[in-house]
Design an enzyme around this catalytic site. Structure first.
Site, PDB file in Angstrom:
ATOM      1  N   HIS A  51      -5.937 -12.094   2.181  1.00 11.12           N
ATOM      2  CA  HIS A  51      -5.033 -13.172   1.782  1.00 11.12           C
ATOM      3  C   HIS A  51      -4.795 -14.080   2.989  1.00 11.12           C
ATOM      4  CE1 HIS A  51      -2.171  -9.969   3.255  1.00 11.12           C
ATOM      5  NE2 HIS A  51      -1.843 -11.002   4.011  1.00 11.12           N
TER       6      HIS A  51
HETATM    7  C1  T46 Z   1      -0.468  -9.317   6.369  1.00  9.43           C
HETATM    8  C2  T46 Z   1      -1.204  -8.109   6.770  1.00  9.43           C
HETATM    9  C3  T46 Z   1      -1.575  -8.104   8.221  1.00  9.43           C
HETATM   10  C4  T46 Z   1       6.951  -5.385   1.465  1.00  9.43           C
HETATM   11  O1  T46 Z   1       7.708  -5.001   0.568  1.00  9.43           O
HETATM   12  N1  T46 Z   1       7.485  -5.897   2.612  1.00  9.43           N
HETATM   13  C5  T46 Z   1       6.708  -6.342   3.640  1.00  9.43           C
HETATM   14  O2  T46 Z   1       7.243  -6.798   4.660  1.00  9.43           O
HETATM   15  C6  T46 Z   1       5.292  -6.274   3.485  1.00  9.43           C
HETATM   16  C7  T46 Z   1       4.398  -6.775   4.600  1.00  9.43           C
HETATM   17  C8  T46 Z   1       4.769  -5.780   2.325  1.00  9.43           C
HETATM   18  N2  T46 Z   1       5.599  -5.342   1.336  1.00  9.43           N
HETATM   19  C9  T46 Z   1       5.011  -4.749   0.130  1.00  9.43           C
HETATM   20  C10 T46 Z   1       4.170  -5.696  -0.716  1.00  9.43           C
HETATM   21  C11 T46 Z   1       3.174  -4.772  -1.362  1.00  9.43           C
HETATM   22  O3  T46 Z   1       3.721  -4.204  -2.535  1.00  9.43           O
HETATM   23  O4  T46 Z   1       4.117  -3.717   0.543  1.00  9.43           O
HETATM   24  C12 T46 Z   1       3.009  -3.651  -0.342  1.00  9.43           C
HETATM   25  C13 T46 Z   1       1.702  -3.758   0.443  1.00  9.43           C
HETATM   26  O5  T46 Z   1       1.558  -5.095   0.932  1.00  9.43           O
HETATM   27  P1  T46 Z   1       0.131  -5.776   1.081  1.00  9.43           P
HETATM   28  O6  T46 Z   1      -0.771  -5.342   0.021  1.00  9.43           O
HETATM   29  O7  T46 Z   1       0.345  -7.265   1.234  1.00  9.43           O
HETATM   30  O8  T46 Z   1      -0.345  -5.139   2.484  1.00  9.43           O
HETATM   31  P2  T46 Z   1      -1.579  -5.561   3.380  1.00  9.43           P
HETATM   32  O9  T46 Z   1      -1.772  -4.481   4.376  1.00  9.43           O
HETATM   33  O10 T46 Z   1      -2.733  -5.961   2.562  1.00  9.43           O
HETATM   34  O11 T46 Z   1      -1.083  -6.882   4.165  1.00  9.43           O
HETATM   35  C14 T46 Z   1      -0.033  -6.783   5.119  1.00  9.43           C
HETATM   36  C15 T46 Z   1       0.983  -7.897   4.925  1.00  9.43           C
HETATM   37  O12 T46 Z   1       1.469  -7.871   3.571  1.00  9.43           O
HETATM   38  C16 T46 Z   1       0.404  -9.256   5.188  1.00  9.43           C
HETATM   39  O13 T46 Z   1       1.443 -10.225   5.263  1.00  9.43           O
HETATM   40  O14 T46 Z   1      -0.680 -10.401   6.897  1.00  9.43           O
HETATM   41  O15 T46 Z   1      -0.556  -6.869   6.446  1.00  9.43           O
END
Ligand code: T46
Length: 138
Positions: A51
């Site tokens: 993303h």
């Molecule tokens: C990024 C990369 C480096 C939350 O509730 N609070 C938070 O602060 C974050 C970051 C995520 N979440 C929830 C949202 C999703 O349900 O945690 C779950 C996993 O998030 P996501 O699929 O976006 O995780 P990554 O590892 O793909 O991405 C993360 C960050 O979301 C993103 O901003 O830049 O790490």
């Protein structure tokens, strides 16, 4: 909206007991930190991220183990190997990023200038390309 991504070296201090990195909002960290989160217990072979953000600025540091971050902005695609607790990756908005090749036990710490807001995410790649192409024309 700008797209900027670059690697940073964090200064560390050390003595015969070990090493220490201190992180404070100053010239090394070019924003006020509103949120810290970390990714750990990653399953072998997974790809995370995939993303971009509209405005959120972040700094990624693999404080234990290593991982690769593939970044794509309006000008380039490059892979940053986060393989040291003193190496960081700065990402401004509009950088498509994916994290992969996590080593066992890797811990990826992220500093962000905004609290979590799903509306700041661009999770559709075609929408991302359209936005950066439009930004290029301005
Ligand atoms: C990024 C990369 C480096 C939350 O509730 N609070 C938070 O602060 C974050 C970051 C995520 N979440 C929830 C949202 C999703 O349900 O945690 C779950 C996993 O998030 P996501 O699929 O976006 O995780 P990554 O590892 O793909 O991405 C993360 C960050 O979301 C993103 O901003 O830049 O790490």
């Amino acid at each position: 909206m700008k797209s900027i991504a670059y690697e940073m070296e964090l200064s560390s201090t050390g003595d015969n007991r070990g090493s220490l990195v201190a992180i404070e909002p100053d010239r090394a960290i070019p924003f006020d930190i509103a949120r810290v989160y970390y990714v750990f217990d990653t399953v072998t072979g997974v790809c995370r991220g995939q993303h971009a953000h509209k405005t959120c600025k972040q700094i990624l540091i693999c404080v234990s183990g290593c991982c690769d971050v593939i970044c794509e902005d309006s000008k380039q695609t490059f892979t940053c190997k986060l393989n040291s607790p003193t190496k960081a990756l700065y990402l401004e908005g509009l950088v498509w990023h994916s994290m992969k090749n996590f080593s066992p036990g890797a811990v990826l710490v992220v500093l962000a200038d905004h609290v979590y807001d799903e509306r700041d995410y661009i999770r559709n790649y075609d929408e991302f390309r359209h936005l950066i192409n439009s930004a290029e024309c301005i």
